[in-house]
Design a protein around this motif. Sequence first.
Motif, short mmCIF file in Angstrom:
data_model
loop_
_atom_site.label_atom_id
_atom_site.label_comp_id
_atom_site.label_asym_id
_atom_site.label_seq_id
_atom_site.Cartn_x
_atom_site.Cartn_y
_atom_site.Cartn_z
N ARG A 295 -8.26 1.77 -6.11
CA ARG A 295 -7.69 0.53 -5.57
C ARG A 295 -7.12 0.77 -4.17
N HIS B 59 0.83 -1.20 0.00
CA HIS B 59 0.00 0.00 0.00
C HIS B 59 0.87 1.25 0.00
N GLU C 144 -8.62 -1.23 -0.92
CA GLU C 144 -7.79 -2.20 -0.19
C GLU C 144 -7.54 -1.76 1.25
#
Length: 344
Positions: free
Chosen positions: A324, A289, A328
């Motif tokens: 995204r 991330h 996530e």
Amino acid sequence: MRAPQQAFAAIWFATLLVASGCQPDESEGDSPAAEQEEPLAVATEEGPVKALVTLSPATPRLGDSLLLTLTVTAQASVTVEMPAFGEALGRFAIIDFAPREEVASDGATTASQRYTLEAPLSGRHRIPRLRIEYTDERGGGASAQTRELLTEELPFVIESVLPDGTVADALLPMRARLEEPAAGVAFWGAGAAIGLAGLAALAIWLWRRHRAMATLRERESAFERAMQRLERLELQGVPDDAAAGPWYVELSDIVRRYIEERLAVRAPELTTEEFLREAGRNAEFSHGHRDLLADFLARCDQVKFAAHRPGAEESRRALDAARRFLAETGDAMAAPPREQAVTA
């Protein structure tokens, strides 16, 4: 007031009654005069948005509850983002919080946040500048811009509960010897002390649970607000060369504001490198991330500061990367917040 706060207030009030012997407070006679005072107020205006901050009572004493109200009015087609819960108010204990929003027949909106606060000490204090973000869409979606309004500071003084000029410069004479209490009195006194300790423990547990749930709700709200802003930006379509700069400013601000509300990182005050370093210290985001976030912000900075003009496909990839990242990292909110995240 929500259910956990009601239970906490009831238990705490019962504790005070038992401890004080249900005796009325002689200082209550001063409260009507305090309630009649005009509240302290400061107003700020920028373009189509007006903000008013009020604080009452105007001359509080130590132990008084402070009622802080932020009211923001915006013209039609102007979207307002109010400050996150408790933002910049960490020096005060937040007892209650009540947000509200109304839309008039002409499309104008009025949003408010009302806090009940307690100050830890007497003396000089201030309500710091509160940050409101707004998006002006009156000229159409293509020309929409997200801007920031900062309210003015609101200074005030909390008076001590001691009378002016009171100085303890001499010891009081010794009091007479107290008589030994009867056995029954001692027994009931010990029982009352144990009962008070149990009530206090229960009150602390309820308060910690309420704070944990409030933190979780705020994190979920940060995710929902970010997704809503992302959907509005997507409806505008990918930008052309002339609109690429403002479009990427809005796109990066969505992600930075989301992380700021999730992790209490002051995103607008940090450079990209400083922001990534602060966000990287939090264990909620994996290394993947962090790498995705670093690449995304670097692409946005190229457009905002290096005069890079991306094509339509590159802009779509940037939008997908933001979606995204939100999706996530939003999955991590399924777990309850850790204890250190909710203790003051």
